[in-house]
Design an enzyme around this catalytic site. Structure first.
Site, PDB file in Angstrom:
ATOM      1  N   ASP A  27       0.825  -1.211   0.000  1.00 33.29           N
ATOM      2  CA  ASP A  27       0.000   0.000   0.000  1.00 33.29           C
ATOM      3  C   ASP A  27       0.862   1.265   0.000  1.00 33.29           C
ATOM      4  OD1 ASP A  27      -2.337   1.449  -0.010  1.00 33.29           O
ATOM      5  OD2 ASP A  27      -2.677   1.298   2.151  1.00 33.29           O
ATOM      6  N   ASN A  75     -11.199  -2.479  -5.036  1.00 28.58           N
ATOM      7  CA  ASN A  75     -10.455  -1.499  -5.835  1.00 28.58           C
ATOM      8  C   ASN A  75     -11.154  -1.121  -7.157  1.00 28.58           C
ATOM      9  OD1 ASN A  75      -7.216  -2.787  -4.752  1.00 28.58           O
ATOM     10  ND2 ASN A  75      -8.267  -0.932  -4.059  1.00 28.58           N
TER      11      ASN A  75
HETATM   12  C1  IPE Z   1      -5.397  -2.616   0.045  1.00 30.02           C
HETATM   13  O1  IPE Z   1      -5.077  -1.293  -0.165  1.00 30.02           O
HETATM   14  C2  IPE Z   1      -5.459  -3.353  -1.264  1.00 30.02           C
HETATM   15  C3  IPE Z   1      -4.197  -3.542  -1.964  1.00 30.02           C
HETATM   16  C4  IPE Z   1      -3.017  -3.216  -1.516  1.00 30.02           C
HETATM   17  C5  IPE Z   1      -4.288  -4.152  -3.260  1.00 30.02           C
HETATM   18  P1  IPE Z   1      -6.199  -0.164  -0.303  1.00 30.02           P
HETATM   19  O2  IPE Z   1      -5.497   1.106  -0.518  1.00 30.02           O
HETATM   20  O3  IPE Z   1      -7.192  -0.568  -1.335  1.00 30.02           O
HETATM   21  O4  IPE Z   1      -6.913  -0.212   1.116  1.00 30.02           O
HETATM   22  P2  IPE Z   1      -7.763   0.903   1.863  1.00 30.02           P
HETATM   23  O5  IPE Z   1      -8.780   1.385   0.892  1.00 30.02           O
HETATM   24  O6  IPE Z   1      -6.814   1.987   2.262  1.00 30.02           O
HETATM   25  O7  IPE Z   1      -8.331   0.220   3.047  1.00 30.02           O
HETATM   26  C1  IPE Z   2      -1.715   0.285  -3.269  1.00 34.05           C
HETATM   27  O1  IPE Z   2      -1.467   1.640  -3.343  1.00 34.05           O
HETATM   28  C2  IPE Z   2      -2.017  -0.328  -4.614  1.00 34.05           C
HETATM   29  C3  IPE Z   2      -3.416  -0.749  -4.783  1.00 34.05           C
HETATM   30  C4  IPE Z   2      -4.343  -0.657  -3.881  1.00 34.05           C
HETATM   31  C5  IPE Z   2      -3.753  -1.316  -6.067  1.00 34.05           C
HETATM   32  P1  IPE Z   2      -2.627   2.711  -3.334  1.00 34.05           P
HETATM   33  O2  IPE Z   2      -3.015   3.003  -4.737  1.00 34.05           O
HETATM   34  O3  IPE Z   2      -3.744   2.251  -2.453  1.00 34.05           O
HETATM   35  O4  IPE Z   2      -1.890   3.950  -2.709  1.00 34.05           O
HETATM   36  P2  IPE Z   2      -2.480   4.976  -1.643  1.00 34.05           P
HETATM   37  O5  IPE Z   2      -2.962   4.178  -0.482  1.00 34.05           O
HETATM   38  O6  IPE Z   2      -3.609   5.706  -2.324  1.00 34.05           O
HETATM   39  O7  IPE Z   2      -1.345   5.861  -1.307  1.00 34.05           O
HETATM   40 MG    MG Z   3      -4.080   2.467  -0.454  1.00 33.33          MG
END
Ligand code: IPE
Ligand code: IPE
Ligand code: MG
Length: 246
Positions: A27, A75
């Site tokens: 993340d 997502n």
């Molecule tokens: C969790 O991250 C999912 C992945 C890393 C693929 P998110 O960014 O989607 O989670 P939330 O929304 O902060 O809980």
């Molecule tokens: C994790 O990074 C990747 C996925 C969830 C696919 P994010 O895209 O959630 O990055 P932040 O949390 O917005 O910084």
């Molecule tokens: Mg995230």
């Protein structure tokens, strides 16, 4: 070995107590990019180096399985351009990396729903990577893609019903054996990057007794040294499984 950055393992890690299976919630890609004035998708792209480095770090530790959270069932609510980017990016990553991972003995598998939302060409590439690497024994790389822990449990219950298992025969073993990859031991350690203290629907069933390690490092900055630190932290924990310390 095509390890791009062979790195010695710190003496502080006890080799006989390395977790067999580690899960990683990758993340912080968006924030990493935004801090640099870049498009969020550049953060996803930069995460490829982190993933490869982490895989080779896990291999060098002798881990048997590494599950990485690449795309959640939640997502899909992101802007269409970002979702499209992520589909293409994950497909490209597989195409770029599967041969070196294969050469290094990594078996690639997927956890998640292979439903109509995932483009057919991506599903085809996923099947190819699974087929190419299916006999490898060194380590399993389980990519959680279109994955949700609740969806996994729902899918297991659907299979219980379609297998006509009677209520009296529903037990933990019956459910567990119908999860996406029952052959993998439960993860002993789960690492989440980017300073968020939540699980976000990752491996809900399997993580019942996992040790959780949270780090502020954003995923594109994560390297095997961060994995090593998480393993050190894991080794300092006292695991009791409901019992008492002898
Ligand atoms: C969790 O991250 C999912 C992945 C890393 C693929 P998110 O960014 O989607 O989670 P939330 O929304 O902060 O809980
Ligand atoms: C994790 O990074 C990747 C996925 C969830 C696919 P994010 O895209 O959630 O990055 P932040 O949390 O917005 O910084
Ligand atoms: Mg995230």
């Amino acid at each position: 070995m095509s390890d791009p950055r062979p790195t010695p393992i710190p003496d502080s890690i006890e080799r006989s107590k390395v977790p067999r299976h580690v899960g990683v919630v990758m993340d912080g890609n968006g924030r990493w990019a935004e801090r640099r004035g870049l498009d969020r998708t550049e953060g996803h792209g930069a995460g490829e180096v982190s993933l490869v480095d982490t895989i080779y770090g896990a291999l060098s530790l002798g881990m048997k399985a590494l599950t990485v959270y690449a795309f959640s069932t939640e997502n899909w609510v992101r802007p269409v351009d970002e979702v499209r980017y992520l589909m293409n990016f994950n497909q490209g990553l597989l195409q770029r990396r599967q041969h070196e991972l294969h050469a290094d003995g990594v078996r690639i598998v997927f956890s998640g729903r292979q439903d109509w939302r995932v483009p057919r060409r991506v599903l085809k590439n996923m099947d190819e990577a699974v087929e190419l690497t299916k006999k490898n024994k060194k380590m399993t790389l389980n990519i959680a893609f279109n994955y949700g822990g609740r969806a996994e449990i729902v899918d297991a219950v659907r299979r219980l019903v379609s297998d006509k298992v009677s209520a009296a025969r529903v037990d933990e073993k019956a459910i567990r054996s119908r999860l996406y990859h029952p052959e993998l031991a439960d993860p002993e350690l789960i690492v989440r990057t980017s300073g968020e203290y939540r699980i976000s629907n990752f491996l809900l069933w399997e993580m019942a007794y996992a040790e959780l390690v949270f780090t502020d490092v954003l995923w594109p900055d994560f390297r095997r040294e961060d994995l090593f630190r998480a393993v050190e932290e894991f080794q300092r924990r006292q695991r009791r499984f409901g019992g008492i310390t002898p």
